[in-house]
Design a protein around this motif. Structure first.
Motif, short mmCIF file in Angstrom:
data_model
loop_
_atom_site.label_atom_id
_atom_site.label_comp_id
_atom_site.label_asym_id
_atom_site.label_seq_id
_atom_site.Cartn_x
_atom_site.Cartn_y
_atom_site.Cartn_z
N ALA A 74 -5.08 -0.29 -8.33
CA ALA A 74 -3.88 -0.16 -9.15
C ALA A 74 -2.90 -1.28 -8.84
O ALA A 74 -2.86 -1.79 -7.72
CB ALA A 74 -3.22 1.19 -8.90
N ARG B 239 0.83 -1.20 0.00
CA ARG B 239 0.00 0.00 0.00
C ARG B 239 0.87 1.26 0.00
O ARG B 239 0.58 2.22 -0.70
CB ARG B 239 -0.92 -0.01 1.23
CG ARG B 239 -1.87 1.20 1.29
CD ARG B 239 -2.54 1.31 2.65
NE ARG B 239 -1.58 1.58 3.71
CZ ARG B 239 -1.02 2.77 3.90
NH1 ARG B 239 -1.31 3.80 3.11
NH2 ARG B 239 -0.16 2.95 4.88
N ALA C 103 2.78 2.46 -11.13
CA ALA C 103 1.44 1.96 -10.86
C ALA C 103 0.71 1.87 -12.20
O ALA C 103 0.91 2.72 -13.08
CB ALA C 103 0.70 2.90 -9.92
N GLY D 259 -1.19 10.40 -10.21
CA GLY D 259 -2.40 9.60 -10.29
C GLY D 259 -2.69 9.04 -11.66
O GLY D 259 -3.85 8.77 -12.00
N ILE E 232 2.42 1.72 -3.56
CA ILE E 232 1.44 2.26 -4.51
C ILE E 232 1.15 3.72 -4.21
O ILE E 232 0.99 4.54 -5.12
CB ILE E 232 0.15 1.42 -4.48
CG1 ILE E 232 0.41 0.05 -5.10
CG2 ILE E 232 -0.98 2.13 -5.22
CD1 ILE E 232 -0.80 -0.85 -5.17
N ASP E 233 1.10 4.08 -2.93
CA ASP E 233 0.87 5.48 -2.55
C ASP E 233 1.98 6.36 -3.11
O ASP E 233 1.73 7.44 -3.66
CB ASP E 233 0.81 5.59 -1.02
CG ASP E 233 0.56 7.02 -0.57
OD1 ASP E 233 -0.37 7.66 -1.08
OD2 ASP E 233 1.31 7.51 0.31
N LYS F 217 -7.41 5.37 -10.40
CA LYS F 217 -7.66 5.40 -8.96
C LYS F 217 -6.60 4.56 -8.27
O LYS F 217 -6.15 3.54 -8.79
CB LYS F 217 -9.05 4.84 -8.66
CG LYS F 217 -10.19 5.72 -9.17
CD LYS F 217 -11.53 5.12 -8.79
CE LYS F 217 -12.67 6.01 -9.29
NZ LYS F 217 -14.00 5.45 -8.93
N GLN F 218 -6.23 5.00 -7.08
CA GLN F 218 -5.20 4.26 -6.34
C GLN F 218 -5.69 2.87 -5.95
O GLN F 218 -4.95 1.90 -6.02
CB GLN F 218 -4.80 5.06 -5.09
CG GLN F 218 -3.60 4.47 -4.36
CD GLN F 218 -3.04 5.43 -3.33
OE1 GLN F 218 -3.20 6.65 -3.46
NE2 GLN F 218 -2.39 4.92 -2.31
N LYS F 219 -6.96 2.78 -5.58
CA LYS F 219 -7.53 1.49 -5.23
C LYS F 219 -7.66 0.65 -6.50
O LYS F 219 -8.24 1.07 -7.48
CB LYS F 219 -8.90 1.66 -4.58
CG LYS F 219 -9.52 0.36 -4.10
CD LYS F 219 -10.85 0.60 -3.40
CE LYS F 219 -11.45 -0.71 -2.90
NZ LYS F 219 -12.75 -0.49 -2.21
N HIS G 140 1.71 6.40 -7.07
CA HIS G 140 0.52 7.15 -7.48
C HIS G 140 0.76 8.64 -7.31
O HIS G 140 0.37 9.45 -8.17
CB HIS G 140 -0.67 6.68 -6.64
CG HIS G 140 -2.00 7.08 -7.17
ND1 HIS G 140 -2.69 8.19 -6.71
CD2 HIS G 140 -2.78 6.53 -8.14
CE1 HIS G 140 -3.84 8.29 -7.35
NE2 HIS G 140 -3.91 7.29 -8.24
N THR G 141 1.42 9.04 -6.22
CA THR G 141 1.73 10.45 -5.98
C THR G 141 2.77 10.96 -6.97
O THR G 141 2.62 12.04 -7.56
CB THR G 141 2.24 10.64 -4.54
OG1 THR G 141 1.24 10.19 -3.61
CG2 THR G 141 2.57 12.10 -4.27
#
Length: 230
Positions: free
Chosen positions: A146, A120, A185, A132, A123-124, A142-144, A127-128
């Motif tokens: 990915a 997690r 991601a 995104g 991915i955070d 969306k992060q969820k 994604h940042t």
């Protein structure tokens, strides 16, 4: 007899490359069936826990490839990027470096999986860093849901590039493997589409920030996406 066999394996392991998945020494093996029957390959010494394999290139082909690479600078490589300038740039680089350093302390296991909490966090970060967006198609994501995807596929841990930008087994470039610079991601469908395609232009979308994904023998680096004129 068993001791002789073990010594043979240790000798091969010492001469073989490190496994691109778990870093264990690889041993020389021969395919017994299938379309590659009779061909030699490097197999991970941690088998069956790790099933990574690396093809053994024909010596004549490898020599021709290496001589071609040393005759000229690969058009896809470039000097290492310059350090960020200005106070804000330096602060941003320092924060990013600390963030990456902490994430890279925890290597994935032999199946390329982190524990859920660390995944997690990875991915955070990705994604940042990429605003995104999916690293492969460049679209919003969306992060969820990915997925964590290697920019340079693991099968190309060491590789060469053709003049058209197609990767094949070789030693000119060495991937940074599980480093954050070689991760992105991606949408699950994009991840599946990319697979192990040898065309490096398919590995990262041209609109994405450039990443240092591999180091070259001559001190240069491979950054993806490549320059427009490469």
């Amino acid at each position: 007899m068993a001791a002789s066999s073990a010594e043979h394996d240790l000798s091969d392991a010492a001469a073989g490359p490190a496994c691109p998945k778990c870093a264990a020494p690889m041993v020389r093996r021969v395919a017994k069936r299938g379309e590659n029957a009779g061909n030699e390959f490097w197999g991970c010494s941690a088998f069956p826990k790790c099933r990574a394999v690396v093809p053994i290139e024909n010596p004549a082909t490898a020599a021709d490839s290496e001589s071609a690479e040393t005759d000229q600078v690969c058009p896809f490589s470039s000097p290492p990027p310059e350090a960020r300038k200005g106070l804000l740039g330096k602060i941003g680089a320092a924060v990013d470096g600390i963030w990456r350093w902490n994430l890279e302390l925890d290597e994935p296991d032999a199946t390329d999986r982190w524990d859920l909490e660390h995944r997690r966090k990875v991915i955070d970060y990705l994604h940042t860093r990429d605003d995104g967006r999916c690293g492969i198609c460049g679209g919003a994501m969306k992060q969820k849901g990915a997925q964590v995807e290697h920019v340079v596929p693991k099968r190309f841990a060491v590789f060469e590039l053709s003049p058209k930008g197609e990767a094949h087994q070789g030693t000119h470039y060495t991937s940074v493997l599980h480093g954050m610079e070689n991760l992105q991601a991606a949408h699950p469908r994009c991840n599946k589409y990319k697979g192990n395609k040898p065309d490096i232009r398919e590995w990262r979308h041209p609109s994405m920030p450039r990443l240092v994904v591999a180091n070259a023998k001559d001190g240069r680096v491979l950054m993806l996406p490549p320059h427009d004129d490469a």
